[in-house]
Design a protein around this motif. Structure first.
Motif, PDB file in Angstrom:
ATOM      1  N   GLY A 159       1.843 -15.380  -7.472  1.00 18.55           N
ATOM      2  CA  GLY A 159       1.101 -15.265  -8.721  1.00 18.55           C
ATOM      3  C   GLY A 159      -0.151 -14.419  -8.606  1.00 18.55           C
ATOM      4  O   GLY A 159      -1.175 -14.700  -9.229  1.00 18.55           O
ATOM      5  N   LEU A 160      -0.066 -13.370  -7.783  1.00 17.64           N
ATOM      6  CA  LEU A 160      -1.241 -12.516  -7.575  1.00 17.64           C
ATOM      7  C   LEU A 160      -1.325 -11.454  -8.664  1.00 17.64           C
ATOM      8  O   LEU A 160      -0.315 -10.991  -9.191  1.00 17.64           O
ATOM      9  CB  LEU A 160      -1.160 -11.808  -6.218  1.00 17.64           C
ATOM     10  CG  LEU A 160      -0.880 -12.674  -4.992  1.00 17.64           C
ATOM     11  CD1 LEU A 160      -0.763 -11.786  -3.754  1.00 17.64           C
ATOM     12  CD2 LEU A 160      -1.966 -13.726  -4.811  1.00 17.64           C
ATOM     13  N   LYS A 161      -2.554 -11.049  -8.937  1.00 14.99           N
ATOM     14  CA  LYS A 161      -2.789  -9.940  -9.849  1.00 14.99           C
ATOM     15  C   LYS A 161      -2.914  -8.683  -8.974  1.00 14.99           C
ATOM     16  O   LYS A 161      -4.006  -8.283  -8.582  1.00 14.99           O
ATOM     17  CB  LYS A 161      -4.090 -10.201 -10.611  1.00 14.99           C
ATOM     18  CG  LYS A 161      -4.338  -9.341 -11.812  1.00 14.99           C
ATOM     19  CD  LYS A 161      -5.608  -9.890 -12.487  1.00 14.99           C
ATOM     20  CE  LYS A 161      -6.009  -9.077 -13.690  1.00 14.99           C
ATOM     21  NZ  LYS A 161      -7.240  -9.630 -14.285  1.00 14.99           N
ATOM     22  N   LEU A 162      -1.776  -8.112  -8.655  1.00 18.74           N
ATOM     23  CA  LEU A 162      -1.714  -7.051  -7.650  1.00 18.74           C
ATOM     24  C   LEU A 162      -2.139  -5.696  -8.206  1.00 18.74           C
ATOM     25  O   LEU A 162      -1.818  -5.340  -9.350  1.00 18.74           O
ATOM     26  CB  LEU A 162      -0.273  -6.951  -7.119  1.00 18.74           C
ATOM     27  CG  LEU A 162       0.003  -5.904  -6.035  1.00 18.74           C
ATOM     28  CD1 LEU A 162      -0.670  -6.275  -4.722  1.00 18.74           C
ATOM     29  CD2 LEU A 162       1.512  -5.741  -5.834  1.00 18.74           C
ATOM     30  N   VAL A 163      -2.869  -4.952  -7.379  1.00 21.38           N
ATOM     31  CA  VAL A 163      -3.130  -3.535  -7.627  1.00 21.38           C
ATOM     32  C   VAL A 163      -2.754  -2.787  -6.356  1.00 21.38           C
ATOM     33  O   VAL A 163      -3.171  -3.176  -5.265  1.00 21.38           O
ATOM     34  CB  VAL A 163      -4.621  -3.268  -7.958  1.00 21.38           C
ATOM     35  CG1 VAL A 163      -4.885  -1.768  -8.109  1.00 21.38           C
ATOM     36  CG2 VAL A 163      -5.036  -4.018  -9.216  1.00 21.38           C
ATOM     37  N   LEU A 164      -1.939  -1.734  -6.490  1.00 18.89           N
ATOM     38  CA  LEU A 164      -1.554  -0.952  -5.318  1.00 18.89           C
ATOM     39  C   LEU A 164      -2.581   0.148  -5.081  1.00 18.89           C
ATOM     40  O   LEU A 164      -3.024   0.801  -6.027  1.00 18.89           O
ATOM     41  CB  LEU A 164      -0.164  -0.333  -5.517  1.00 18.89           C
ATOM     42  CG  LEU A 164       0.973  -1.322  -5.732  1.00 18.89           C
ATOM     43  CD1 LEU A 164       2.257  -0.575  -6.111  1.00 18.89           C
ATOM     44  CD2 LEU A 164       1.201  -2.175  -4.482  1.00 18.89           C
ATOM     45  N   TYR A 165      -2.937   0.342  -3.824  1.00 19.99           N
ATOM     46  CA  TYR A 165      -3.936   1.339  -3.465  1.00 19.99           C
ATOM     47  C   TYR A 165      -3.296   2.353  -2.519  1.00 19.99           C
ATOM     48  O   TYR A 165      -2.673   1.970  -1.532  1.00 19.99           O
ATOM     49  CB  TYR A 165      -5.122   0.653  -2.776  1.00 19.99           C
ATOM     50  CG  TYR A 165      -6.241   1.574  -2.375  1.00 19.99           C
ATOM     51  CD1 TYR A 165      -7.325   1.799  -3.213  1.00 19.99           C
ATOM     52  CD2 TYR A 165      -6.211   2.238  -1.149  1.00 19.99           C
ATOM     53  CE1 TYR A 165      -8.365   2.644  -2.849  1.00 19.99           C
ATOM     54  CE2 TYR A 165      -7.245   3.085  -0.774  1.00 19.99           C
ATOM     55  CZ  TYR A 165      -8.317   3.284  -1.623  1.00 19.99           C
ATOM     56  OH  TYR A 165      -9.326   4.126  -1.257  1.00 19.99           O
ATOM     57  N   SER A 166      -3.441   3.626  -2.855  1.00 20.29           N
ATOM     58  CA  SER A 166      -2.910   4.756  -2.072  1.00 20.29           C
ATOM     59  C   SER A 166      -1.456   5.067  -2.481  1.00 20.29           C
ATOM     60  O   SER A 166      -1.196   6.103  -3.049  1.00 20.29           O
ATOM     61  CB  SER A 166      -3.038   4.545  -0.571  1.00 20.29           C
ATOM     62  OG  SER A 166      -2.727   5.747   0.098  1.00 20.29           O
ATOM     63  N   ALA A 167      -0.525   4.159  -2.152  1.00 13.92           N
ATOM     64  CA  ALA A 167       0.837   4.205  -2.692  1.00 13.92           C
ATOM     65  C   ALA A 167       1.478   5.593  -2.629  1.00 13.92           C
ATOM     66  O   ALA A 167       2.003   6.102  -3.613  1.00 13.92           O
ATOM     67  CB  ALA A 167       0.835   3.697  -4.137  1.00 13.92           C
ATOM     68  N   ALA A 168       1.448   6.186  -1.426  1.00 15.54           N
ATOM     69  CA  ALA A 168       1.965   7.547  -1.259  1.00 15.54           C
ATOM     70  C   ALA A 168       3.400   7.685  -1.754  1.00 15.54           C
ATOM     71  O   ALA A 168       3.769   8.699  -2.337  1.00 15.54           O
ATOM     72  CB  ALA A 168       1.871   7.962   0.206  1.00 15.54           C
ATOM     73  N   GLU A 169       4.213   6.653  -1.505  1.00 17.48           N
ATOM     74  CA  GLU A 169       5.617   6.729  -1.924  1.00 17.48           C
ATOM     75  C   GLU A 169       5.871   5.933  -3.193  1.00 17.48           C
ATOM     76  O   GLU A 169       7.011   5.558  -3.495  1.00 17.48           O
ATOM     77  CB  GLU A 169       6.526   6.249  -0.777  1.00 17.48           C
ATOM     78  CG  GLU A 169       6.446   7.177   0.429  1.00 17.48           C
ATOM     79  CD  GLU A 169       7.436   6.835   1.534  1.00 17.48           C
ATOM     80  OE1 GLU A 169       7.586   7.667   2.445  1.00 17.48           O
ATOM     81  OE2 GLU A 169       8.040   5.742   1.494  1.00 17.48           O
ATOM     82  N   GLY A 170       4.805   5.710  -3.961  1.00 14.23           N
ATOM     83  CA  GLY A 170       4.938   4.949  -5.192  1.00 14.23           C
ATOM     84  C   GLY A 170       5.978   5.534  -6.144  1.00 14.23           C
ATOM     85  O   GLY A 170       6.722   4.806  -6.798  1.00 14.23           O
ATOM     86  N   TRP A 171       6.037   6.867  -6.192  1.00 13.02           N
ATOM     87  CA  TRP A 171       6.972   7.515  -7.121  1.00 13.02           C
ATOM     88  C   TRP A 171       8.418   7.114  -6.856  1.00 13.02           C
ATOM     89  O   TRP A 171       9.237   7.116  -7.764  1.00 13.02           O
ATOM     90  CB  TRP A 171       6.817   9.038  -7.036  1.00 13.02           C
ATOM     91  CG  TRP A 171       7.141   9.617  -5.687  1.00 13.02           C
ATOM     92  CD1 TRP A 171       6.302   9.729  -4.622  1.00 13.02           C
ATOM     93  CD2 TRP A 171       8.392  10.132  -5.260  1.00 13.02           C
ATOM     94  NE1 TRP A 171       6.950  10.295  -3.554  1.00 13.02           N
ATOM     95  CE2 TRP A 171       8.233  10.550  -3.910  1.00 13.02           C
ATOM     96  CE3 TRP A 171       9.642  10.284  -5.876  1.00 13.02           C
ATOM     97  CZ2 TRP A 171       9.277  11.113  -3.178  1.00 13.02           C
ATOM     98  CZ3 TRP A 171      10.681  10.844  -5.149  1.00 13.02           C
ATOM     99  CH2 TRP A 171      10.494  11.251  -3.804  1.00 13.02           C
TER     100      TRP A 171
END
Lengths: 426, 479
Positions: free
Chosen positions: A258-270
């Motif tokens: 139940g975390l409120k997640l934020v991704l940081y950097s995420a080079a392969e996010g696409w």
């Protein structure tokens, strides 16, 4: 920096920061980009008592207001760089002013609040503010859980005055095994899971814990206490992660706990943009990363922010390709936006990504991030497109105050503009 | 092939005009005749301009190509608006308002677009600090002792570094790869064409001089402070001076020996002293990492003490404080647009540094020292231009283009071959989608020696290193 300061030289020096108390200011005639609403041609932005009191093409200007003619200029909210160590670090290495990394305990420093050491006298504040940045997030560094971040404005004065939101987010990682004190990613996920589980156990049994009637935890009480807003989803858990598979693991972890997640950097996010969008997880990402720096970021590409946005992800642009955008060049966040546009993001989305999006993600959109009545008077008048190199920030207001004292960089420039230099004041 | 005595003599004549070749006497030939019949191998002699790892670079196949109706920043004068440039046989064959192109030339309509010379980066660690940045590939700093003048950067260059094609896509066609800055003397640099190759020799710019990396200030004293020194800046300077004293003795012993071939026993070769001796002979260009104004002025005195020149100060965040001296001494400055503050010796960085150095009449250069910003040296130059104009300097875009083209070409000793759009120069050109000083502009096409090696719109014309195959998804498409 403003050219007039350098020309005026000694005159400008007489004015020390801040040059004026917040007053009533009417910025008229410019093209206004409120971000929270459509563009307004030849509009007015009115600032009263440090807050925005009017935005539109038909704003009544109170008598006695200082008027700034912005005809032909672009008017935007102050820019928001959401990944900095401004005021915490004066010199990156070889100095003795670096307050970003806690020792922590077993690579967990959740209780760490780096902004307690925020130095409003940092010479880096004026030299970044003068280029249109009015708001920053300051982050801790290192460890598995680095600590908490805060949102500050660059209005100077005391920490209390500059603090927009303390404990705005918790910062952790799902990469960098060594910094996390583990040998492998699976162990890292296990350790993070243990921390989240222990936090819940502690939260639900504080009385027993305090009476020493619970099993021992691997983590310190202060860190478990600090993790409570994370496990209850009250503050975002910003997780540094690059590889697509690790991003999916982060999404799973967030869902399970139940975390409120934020991704940081995420080079392969696409590569997993659809899943990120479906989970309604925002991403903090750079627009100049295309070097496969490690085996976890082989898919780095410059259109990552554009592809994420296209998939419906809320994108916050940050600078993490080098270039010192976390400190000396916090001001260059506008070029991240420009490069994002160069690689497929719409101009409007890019402006959101350096103003309102970080404000929303960090829970301060009720104070900053847009030109909207009631928000802080953080306004920039630009000579043109703010993302272009040739454009200057001609006026920068923070809480309705324009700072005109020269920065240390201005003073050095002024001293050495004619050689040999003279060594009198300044 | 053996290295016969005659070749040594020719080499000597070329390198040392006042040597004794013409004064050969009967006694000398008699002595030569009595020499052992197996002269030392090439590797036994410390000859000037020796080239044991010769370039095998050959231009890629090209077609005559003309770009028409385009704005050309020539770096050799004012821009040509609506002009044309013809590339033929690897060279710039014609440039001007109108050019005559052969009938079979590839024609490219440059309407709305811009041409510049290929960008030249004087400060790169591509290949020696490749991506991915894993320890196994970290080959840029021989940080084992403060003087490693004996190492050559080219022996660390991995031609499959995926950063190379990214530089090319950013319009960089030539770069100098330097050893790192841990040491007082870091070793030899190498100048490369940014082209695919199986070997570093296949990238080496034919005929380019070597550089010598030297470093001032914090780095050497930090690295060696607890490892036998130098521990201080005065220790650094003692280290430079002692090395030059040794190098001068070495140079003299070898030049004396080479001036009288066959006379006596050749001195023992020493790779480090050989590199320094080549600097003293003027055959290797000094590339000096140095941040602070006061230290740069001391390095200039050291150069004068031992009779060599500094070709470029690198990083020089305080170059603006001594721009007048740099101009008078003819020393270029390879600089960042706006970096500073990351350590004490970079505290005084200002955004107008490059512009002020240019304004004082010194050669200003936009350099990268960074694999990300190397791809955007046009953007870095745009920042520096804007900073100069902000403080009231009257700088044209034509002038700013020189900071990333002809000025770095000079710093590498190649300004007669690259760095400007002039007839006869190597056809290293970039066609930009718009004004290169806009944040929205991309390099559309890049030519090296007239061969199209990058085309933004055509994945078939985008070089991929061996490493990337199967690992790195091609931008813009599945792989």
């Amino acid at each position: 920096m403003r050219a007039s300061i350098l020309v005026a030289g000694a005159l400008a020096l007489a004015a020390s920061a801040p040059s004026a108390r917040a007053q009533t200011i009417a910025i008229t005639g410019g093209t206004i980009y409120p971000v929270s609403g459509p563009r307004i041609e030849r509009g007015t932005v009115l600032i009263v008592d440090g807050r925005i009191a009017g935005v539109g093409s038909d704003v009544a200007i109170p008598p006695g207001a200082a008027t700034v003619d912005a005809t032909g200029k672009w008017v935007t909210p102050g820019l928001f760089n959401a990944s900095t160590s401004l005021g915490l670090t004066e010199v990156g290495s070889g100095g003795n002013a670096n307050e970003t990394s806690a020792d922590g305990h077993d690579e967990v420093a959740a209780a760490f609040q780096p902004w307690l050491a925020y130095n409003p006298q940092s010479v880096l504040i004026p030299s970044n503010r003068d280029y249109g940045v009015t708001t920053v997030a300051v982050w801790p560094a290192g460890n598995l859980v680095a600590g908490q971040g805060a949102v500050l404005d660059l209005g100077g004065g005391s920490l209390a005055a500059a603090l927009v939101k303390p404990s705005a987010a918790m910062f952790g990682r799902l990469e960098g095994n060594r910094s996390a004190g583990v040998g492998a990613r699976g162990e890292l996920i296990g350790k993070l899971t243990e921390l989240l589980d222990d936090t819940k156990a502690y939260m639900n049994n504080k009385a027993a814990y305090n009476a020493a009637r619970m099993r021992p935890f691997a983590f310190r009480r202060v860190d478990l206490e600090a993790m409570i807003p994370v496990v209850t989803g009250r503050i975002p858990f910003v997780v540094a992660v690059d590889q697509a598979a690790d991003i999916l693991a982060a999404l799973d972890l967030a869902k399970a706990h139940g975390l409120k997640l934020v991704l940081y950097s995420a080079a392969e996010g696409w590569m997993v943009a659809g899943q990120i969008a479906a989970a309604r997880v925002p991403v903090m990402v750079g627009a100049m990363n295309n070097v496969p720096r490690s085996f976890t970021s082989l898919g780095s590409r410059q259109d990552n922010p554009a592809l994420l946005r296209k998939a419906g992800v809320r994108v916050v642009l940050i600078g993490n390709a080098g270039g010192q955008e976390d400190l000396f060049n916090v001001r260059n966040i506008r070029y991240e936006a420009g490069n994002a546009v160069g690689y497929g993001m719409t101009w409007d989305d890019a402006l959101v990504a350096v103003t309102l999006a970080p404000a929303r993600v960090l829970g301060v959109a009720d104070k900053v991030g847009a030109l909207q009545v009631g928000l802080e008077g953080n306004v920039v008048v630009w000579s043109g497109d703010p993302f272009e190199f040739a454009t200057r920030a001609e006026h920068v207001y923070v809480r309705g105050v324009e700072y005109t004292a020269p920065s240390r960089q201005d003073l050095l420039t002024e001293r050495y503009k004619q050689l040999p230099p003279t060594y009198g004041a300044p | 092939m053996r290295f016969p005595t005659i070749a040594i003599a020719i080499l000597l004549l070329a390198a040392a005009p006042c040597a004794v070749g013409a004064q050969d006497s009967k006694a000398d030939s008699a002595r030569r005749d009595s020499m052992p019949k197996s002269p030392p191998g090439r590797g036994g002699l410390s000859t000037p301009n020796a080239d044991p790892f010769p370039s095998t670079y050959r231009p890629f196949p090209s077609q005559p190509t003309v770009i028409t109706n385009v704005t050309i920043f020539t770096a050799a004068g004012p821009r040509i608006v609506g002009g044309s440039v013809l590339m033929q046989d690897g060279k710039i064959a014609a440039v001007g308002a109108q050019v005559t192109a052969p009938a079979d030339a590839v024609r490219i309509d440059g309407t709305g677009r811009f041409v510049t010379p290929g960008i030249i980066d004087t400060h790169s660690h591509l290949g020696v600090y490749p991506a991915p940045g894993v320890e196994s590939l970290s080959d840029g700093n021989e940080a084992t002792r403060p003087n490693t003048a004996y190492v050559w950067a080219e022996h660390s260059v991995w031609p499959q570094d995926p950063q190379f094609p990214r530089d090319l896509a950013g319009g960089v066609t030539t770069l100098q790869v330097l050893p790192g800055s841990a040491n007082l003397f870091g070793g030899r640099s190498v100048t490369l064409k940014v082209v695919p190759s199986r070997s570093v020799q296949g990238m080496k710019f034919p005929g380019a001089k070597y550089g010598l990396k030297m470093a001032c200030g914090e780095n050497p004293k930090r690295v060696y402070g607890s490892r036998g020194g130098p521990q201080t800046r005065m220790g650094n300077v003692a280290g430079y001076r002692q090395a030059w004293i040794d190098a001068e003795a070495y140079r003299r012993s070898w030049d004396d020996y080479l001036a009288n071939p066959g006379k006596g026993t050749p001195p023992k070769r020493d790779l480090g002293l050989e590199t320094l001796a080549e600097v003293l002979r003027g055959n290797i260009l000094v590339q000096n990492h140095c941040y602070r104004a006061d230290e740069m002025l001391q390095m200039i005195d050291i150069a004068k003490e031992f009779g060599y020149s500094i070709r470029s100060f690198h990083h020089g965040v305080e170059a603006y404080k001594i721009a007048d001296v740099l101009a008078a001494e003819g020393i270029s400055a390879s600089l960042w647009a706006d970096w500073g503050g990351f350590k004490m010796e970079s505290l005084d960085g200002i955004p107008a540094n490059i512009a002020l150095v240019d304004h004082a009449g010194a050669r200003a250069i936009t350099h990268s020292d960074d694999e990300s910003f190397a791809q955007r040296l046009n953007q870095e130059t745009a920042k520096a231009l804007a900073a100069g104009r902000t403080i009231g300097l009257d700088i044209s875009e034509d002038e700013a283009v020189k900071w990333m083209t002809i000025n770095p070409a000079w710093a590498l000793g190649l300004d007669d071959r690259i760095g400007s759009v002039e007839v006869g120069k190597d056809a290293d050109l970039v066609l930009w989608s718009g004004n290169p000083f806009s944040v929205y502009t991309h390099a559309d096409q890049v030519w090296v020696d007239g061969a199209l090696l990058y085309d933004r719109s055509d994945p078939a014309e985008q070089w991929r290193t061996d490493f990337e195959l199967g690992y790195v998804t091609r931008p813009g498409g599945a792989d």
